[in-house]
Scaffold this motif. Structure first.
Motif, PDB file in Angstrom:
ATOM      1  N   PRO A 140       4.285  15.925  -0.924  1.00 42.00           N
ATOM      2  CA  PRO A 140       4.142  14.961   0.168  1.00 42.00           C
ATOM      3  C   PRO A 140       5.226  13.890   0.113  1.00 42.00           C
ATOM      4  CG  PRO A 140       2.094  15.177  -1.084  1.00 42.00           C
ATOM      5  CD  PRO A 140       3.154  15.881  -1.854  1.00 42.00           C
ATOM      6  N   MET A 141       5.551  13.357   1.265  1.00 39.73           N
ATOM      7  CA  MET A 141       6.422  12.195   1.386  1.00 39.73           C
ATOM      8  C   MET A 141       5.592  10.957   1.039  1.00 39.73           C
ATOM      9  SD  MET A 141       9.235  10.733   2.338  1.00 39.73           S
ATOM     10  CE  MET A 141       9.783   9.145   2.952  1.00 39.73           C
ATOM     11  N   GLU A 142       6.241   9.880   0.589  1.00 41.47           N
ATOM     12  CA  GLU A 142       5.522   8.640   0.317  1.00 41.47           C
ATOM     13  C   GLU A 142       6.278   7.464   0.905  1.00 41.47           C
ATOM     14  OE1 GLU A 142       5.115   8.319  -3.890  1.00 41.47           O
ATOM     15  OE2 GLU A 142       3.435   9.717  -4.023  1.00 41.47           O
ATOM     16  N   VAL A 143       5.553   6.533   1.510  1.00 38.10           N
ATOM     17  CA  VAL A 143       6.141   5.253   1.910  1.00 38.10           C
ATOM     18  C   VAL A 143       5.254   4.144   1.372  1.00 38.10           C
ATOM     19  CG1 VAL A 143       7.202   6.159   4.020  1.00 38.10           C
ATOM     20  CG2 VAL A 143       4.944   5.111   4.141  1.00 38.10           C
ATOM     21  N   VAL A 144       5.845   2.978   1.189  1.00 39.12           N
ATOM     22  CA  VAL A 144       5.093   1.798   0.776  1.00 39.12           C
ATOM     23  C   VAL A 144       5.131   0.816   1.939  1.00 39.12           C
ATOM     24  CG1 VAL A 144       4.974  -0.148  -0.828  1.00 39.12           C
ATOM     25  CG2 VAL A 144       5.562   2.129  -1.667  1.00 39.12           C
ATOM     26  N   THR A 185       0.846  -1.199   0.000  1.00 43.89           N
ATOM     27  CA  THR A 185       0.000   0.000   0.000  1.00 43.89           C
ATOM     28  C   THR A 185       0.880   1.247   0.000  1.00 43.89           C
ATOM     29  OG1 THR A 185      -1.748  -1.127   1.238  1.00 43.89           O
ATOM     30  CG2 THR A 185      -1.776   1.269   1.267  1.00 43.89           C
ATOM     31  N   LYS A 186       0.608   2.174  -0.921  1.00 48.11           N
ATOM     32  CA  LYS A 186       1.375   3.424  -0.979  1.00 48.11           C
ATOM     33  C   LYS A 186       0.642   4.495  -0.185  1.00 48.11           C
ATOM     34  CE  LYS A 186       1.928   5.901  -4.858  1.00 48.11           C
ATOM     35  NZ  LYS A 186       2.503   6.354  -6.149  1.00 48.11           N
ATOM     36  N   LEU A 227       2.043  14.371  11.505  1.00 46.73           N
ATOM     37  CA  LEU A 227       1.761  13.706  10.239  1.00 46.73           C
ATOM     38  C   LEU A 227       0.353  14.029   9.755  1.00 46.73           C
ATOM     39  CD1 LEU A 227       3.205  10.135  10.991  1.00 46.73           C
ATOM     40  CD2 LEU A 227       4.421  12.169  10.178  1.00 46.73           C
ATOM     41  N   GLU A 228       0.230  14.201   8.447  1.00 42.85           N
ATOM     42  CA  GLU A 228      -1.070  14.389   7.816  1.00 42.85           C
ATOM     43  C   GLU A 228      -1.222  13.340   6.727  1.00 42.85           C
ATOM     44  OE1 GLU A 228      -3.522  17.533   4.961  1.00 42.85           O
ATOM     45  OE2 GLU A 228      -1.769  18.251   6.091  1.00 42.85           O
ATOM     46  N   LEU A 229      -2.146  12.420   6.918  1.00 45.91           N
ATOM     47  CA  LEU A 229      -2.351  11.345   5.952  1.00 45.91           C
ATOM     48  C   LEU A 229      -3.159  11.864   4.764  1.00 45.91           C
ATOM     49  CD1 LEU A 229      -1.995   8.421   5.160  1.00 45.91           C
ATOM     50  CD2 LEU A 229      -3.957   7.830   6.583  1.00 45.91           C
ATOM     51  N   VAL A 230      -2.507  11.971   3.607  1.00 40.86           N
ATOM     52  CA  VAL A 230      -3.136  12.569   2.424  1.00 40.86           C
ATOM     53  C   VAL A 230      -4.007  11.572   1.675  1.00 40.86           C
ATOM     54  CG1 VAL A 230      -2.681  13.667   0.191  1.00 40.86           C
ATOM     55  CG2 VAL A 230      -1.243  14.217   2.177  1.00 40.86           C
ATOM     56  N   LYS A 231      -3.496  10.358   1.500  1.00 37.74           N
ATOM     57  CA  LYS A 231      -4.199   9.386   0.659  1.00 37.74           C
ATOM     58  C   LYS A 231      -3.680   7.997   0.971  1.00 37.74           C
ATOM     59  CE  LYS A 231      -3.344   9.886  -3.744  1.00 37.74           C
ATOM     60  NZ  LYS A 231      -3.369  10.315  -5.164  1.00 37.74           N
ATOM     61  N   VAL A 232      -4.462   6.981   0.668  1.00 39.35           N
ATOM     62  CA  VAL A 232      -4.040   5.587   0.796  1.00 39.35           C
ATOM     63  C   VAL A 232      -4.321   4.904  -0.533  1.00 39.35           C
ATOM     64  CG1 VAL A 232      -4.432   3.382   1.946  1.00 39.35           C
ATOM     65  CG2 VAL A 232      -4.453   5.496   3.289  1.00 39.35           C
ATOM     66  N   GLU A 233      -3.268   4.396  -1.196  1.00 39.79           N
ATOM     67  CA  GLU A 233      -3.411   3.747  -2.503  1.00 39.79           C
ATOM     68  C   GLU A 233      -3.043   2.273  -2.381  1.00 39.79           C
ATOM     69  OE1 GLU A 233      -2.263   6.412  -6.050  1.00 39.79           O
ATOM     70  OE2 GLU A 233      -0.922   7.056  -4.449  1.00 39.79           O
ATOM     71  N   GLN A 234      -3.976   1.404  -2.748  1.00 38.02           N
ATOM     72  CA  GLN A 234      -3.725  -0.028  -2.694  1.00 38.02           C
ATOM     73  C   GLN A 234      -2.779  -0.436  -3.831  1.00 38.02           C
ATOM     74  OE1 GLN A 234      -4.635  -1.618  -0.079  1.00 38.02           O
ATOM     75  NE2 GLN A 234      -5.797   0.154   0.674  1.00 38.02           N
ATOM     76  N   PRO A 235      -2.087  -1.597  -3.689  1.00 37.99           N
ATOM     77  CA  PRO A 235      -1.065  -1.995  -4.674  1.00 37.99           C
ATOM     78  C   PRO A 235      -1.542  -2.008  -6.120  1.00 37.99           C
ATOM     79  CG  PRO A 235      -0.962  -3.404  -2.745  1.00 37.99           C
ATOM     80  CD  PRO A 235      -2.174  -2.533  -2.558  1.00 37.99           C
ATOM     81  N   ASN A 236      -2.829  -2.294  -6.359  1.00 38.63           N
ATOM     82  CA  ASN A 236      -3.338  -2.358  -7.736  1.00 38.63           C
ATOM     83  C   ASN A 236      -3.817  -1.004  -8.255  1.00 38.63           C
ATOM     84  OD1 ASN A 236      -5.531  -2.175  -6.035  1.00 38.63           O
ATOM     85  ND2 ASN A 236      -6.833  -3.550  -7.235  1.00 38.63           N
ATOM     86  N   TYR A 258      -1.796   1.882  -8.435  1.00 34.41           N
ATOM     87  CA  TYR A 258      -0.723   2.764  -8.894  1.00 34.41           C
ATOM     88  C   TYR A 258       0.386   1.951  -9.550  1.00 34.41           C
ATOM     89  CZ  TYR A 258       2.034   1.264  -4.834  1.00 34.41           C
ATOM     90  OH  TYR A 258       2.732   0.512  -3.922  1.00 34.41           O
ATOM     91  N   ASN A 259       1.172   2.612 -10.396  1.00 31.84           N
ATOM     92  CA  ASN A 259       2.339   1.979 -11.014  1.00 31.84           C
ATOM     93  C   ASN A 259       3.515   2.071 -10.059  1.00 31.84           C
ATOM     94  OD1 ASN A 259       1.027   1.393 -13.464  1.00 31.84           O
ATOM     95  ND2 ASN A 259       1.347   3.498 -14.172  1.00 31.84           N
ATOM     96  N   ARG A 260       4.132   0.957  -9.769  1.00 29.58           N
ATOM     97  CA  ARG A 260       5.201   0.922  -8.770  1.00 29.58           C
ATOM     98  C   ARG A 260       6.518   1.399  -9.376  1.00 29.58           C
ATOM     99  NH1 ARG A 260       5.015  -4.412  -5.172  1.00 29.58           N
ATOM    100  NH2 ARG A 260       5.953  -2.965  -3.693  1.00 29.58           N
ATOM    101  N   GLU A 261       7.125   2.394  -8.752  1.00 23.12           N
ATOM    102  CA  GLU A 261       8.450   2.875  -9.154  1.00 23.12           C
ATOM    103  C   GLU A 261       9.505   2.033  -8.455  1.00 23.12           C
ATOM    104  OE1 GLU A 261       8.771   7.140  -8.719  1.00 23.12           O
ATOM    105  OE2 GLU A 261       6.612   7.338  -8.936  1.00 23.12           O
ATOM    106  N   SER A 262      10.767   2.200  -8.864  1.00 23.69           N
ATOM    107  CA  SER A 262      11.830   1.333  -8.360  1.00 23.69           C
ATOM    108  C   SER A 262      11.978   1.416  -6.840  1.00 23.69           C
ATOM    109  CB  SER A 262      13.161   1.670  -9.029  1.00 23.69           C
ATOM    110  OG  SER A 262      13.523   3.011  -8.773  1.00 23.69           O
ATOM    111  N   TRP A 263      11.767   2.625  -6.277  1.00 16.01           N
ATOM    112  CA  TRP A 263      11.935   2.766  -4.827  1.00 16.01           C
ATOM    113  C   TRP A 263      10.876   1.982  -4.055  1.00 16.01           C
ATOM    114  CZ3 TRP A 263       7.906   4.651  -1.987  1.00 16.01           C
ATOM    115  CH2 TRP A 263       6.917   5.358  -2.666  1.00 16.01           C
ATOM    116  N   ALA A 264       9.759   1.676  -4.719  1.00 15.72           N
ATOM    117  CA  ALA A 264       8.657   0.982  -4.058  1.00 15.72           C
ATOM    118  C   ALA A 264       8.728  -0.530  -4.262  1.00 15.72           C
ATOM    119  CB  ALA A 264       7.325   1.506  -4.578  1.00 15.72           C
TER     120      ALA A 264
END
Length: 327
Positions: free
Chosen positions: A58-62, A31-32, A151-160, A162-168
């Motif tokens: 925004p910062m992003e973590v997976v 989840t991104k 922290l401010e949670l902007v959005k939650v994206e499930q694995p299907n 978004y397109n996964r970049e190399s860092w993810a």
């Protein structure tokens, strides 16, 4: 503000500043999570160290992707979309923050998050203090302390979603991506799209470097990855030569030569860069080294030395005209 203790999490106090949506977010591996953060010291002034809103992105973590500051994943998983919360975290959770913050600041400055062309002996790293390049982070690294994360949670994206970049990606996914990126870079190079090719090579290098950090320096698995990195770096340098970025070529090839002095292609490419910036003696020395490593390159080296001679003659003629005009 609604103050609560996070259950099953030692050394963390949570204060909800602004409630989010009614729906509880679903967090699974992959989840991104885009979010804004502000980091503050626990002093009277609540001194701000970093604020993603000042950067504007925004910062992003997976989730489950082994982000260095693991506590952030846990904190985010306690939140709802749109929620703003303040977390007071004890030092047991904040020790790696200076290293993470350095990477985030480099990204904000438009630089690479890691110096992928810099090699440091792991043993030396254990016993020597190295500056992070930011005085406040150096101080925090020397004397770790509790921190406040807003922290401010902007959005939650499930694995299907978004397109996964190399860092993810996972390490297995990164290894599979490297030959694909390498091949795409080669195709772009042949088409003369050098800048696009550098991006492919660079992404492949970053994939390998991320994997390499988990291996023990100078042991066989690490060295295998290092060899792959060198191949991609030299391809990257070929593009830079075409783009007239000669000083960057000198930087990367010198780094390879300093750590692995038998790489012929690095000497040859560095020599060509020296030619372009009129470093006559350095170019001759590198071409000589190419001949020592591979005598069959004699014809090619002779041709390159003729080009060097012509360039130096042109430079001397230009200098004469310049100095003549001055007087």
């Amino acid at each position: 503000m609604d103050k609560t203790m996070l259950l099953n999490m030692e050394g963390v106090k949570k204060t909800i500043v602004h409630g989010g949506s009614d729906d509880i977010s679903r967090f699974i591996t992959g989840t991104k999570v885009p979010f804004h953060f502000r980091t503050m010291l626990c002093d009277e002034d609540r001194t701000v160290l970093d604020d993603s809103k000042k950067v504007g992105v925004p910062m992003e973590v997976v989730i489950g992707n082994m982000f260095k500051l693991e506590i952030w994943e846990s904190l985010l998983c306690s939140m709802r979309v749109g929620e703003v919360a303040e977390f007071l975290c004890d030092v047991i959770h904040t020790g790696l923050y200076p290293i993470v913050a350095k990477s985030l600041r480099r990204i904000a400055e438009g630089k690479d998050p890691v110096d992928w062309h810099v090699h440091t002996c792991g043993m030396a790293n254990m016993f020597a203090y190295h500056s992070l390049g930011y005085p406040d982070l150096d101080e925090l690294q020397k004397e770790p302390q509790p921190l406040i994360f807003v922290l401010e949670l902007v959005k939650v994206e499930q694995p299907n979603e978004y397109n996964r970049e190399s860092w993810a990606m996972s390490d297995e996914e990164r290894m599979k991506a490297v030959p694909i990126l390498h091949g795409e870079g080669n195709k772009l190079f042949k088409l003369g799209r050098y800048e696009a090719a550098t991006n492919k090579y660079k992404e492949a290098i970053i994939c390998l470097k991320n994997i390499q950090t988990k291996e023990k320096a100078w042991e066989v698995p690490w060295l295998k990855l290092e060899k792959m990195v060198h191949t991609l770096t030299l391809n990257y340098c070929q593009c830079l030569l075409k783009m007239a970025e000669y000083y960057e070529v000198l930087e990367h090839t010198t780094d390879i030569i300093n750590h692995h002095p038998g790489v012929l292609k690095a000497y040859f490419m560095r020599a060509k860069a020296h030619v372009e910036v009129w470093n006559e003696e350095q170019a001759k020395a590198d071409f000589q080294k190419v001949l020592e490593l591979d005598p069959s390159m004699a014809k090619t080296v002779r041709k390159e030395l003729q080009i060097l001679h012509m360039r130096m003659e042109e430079k001397r003629d230009e200098d004469k005209l310049t100095y003549k005009g001055m007087f």
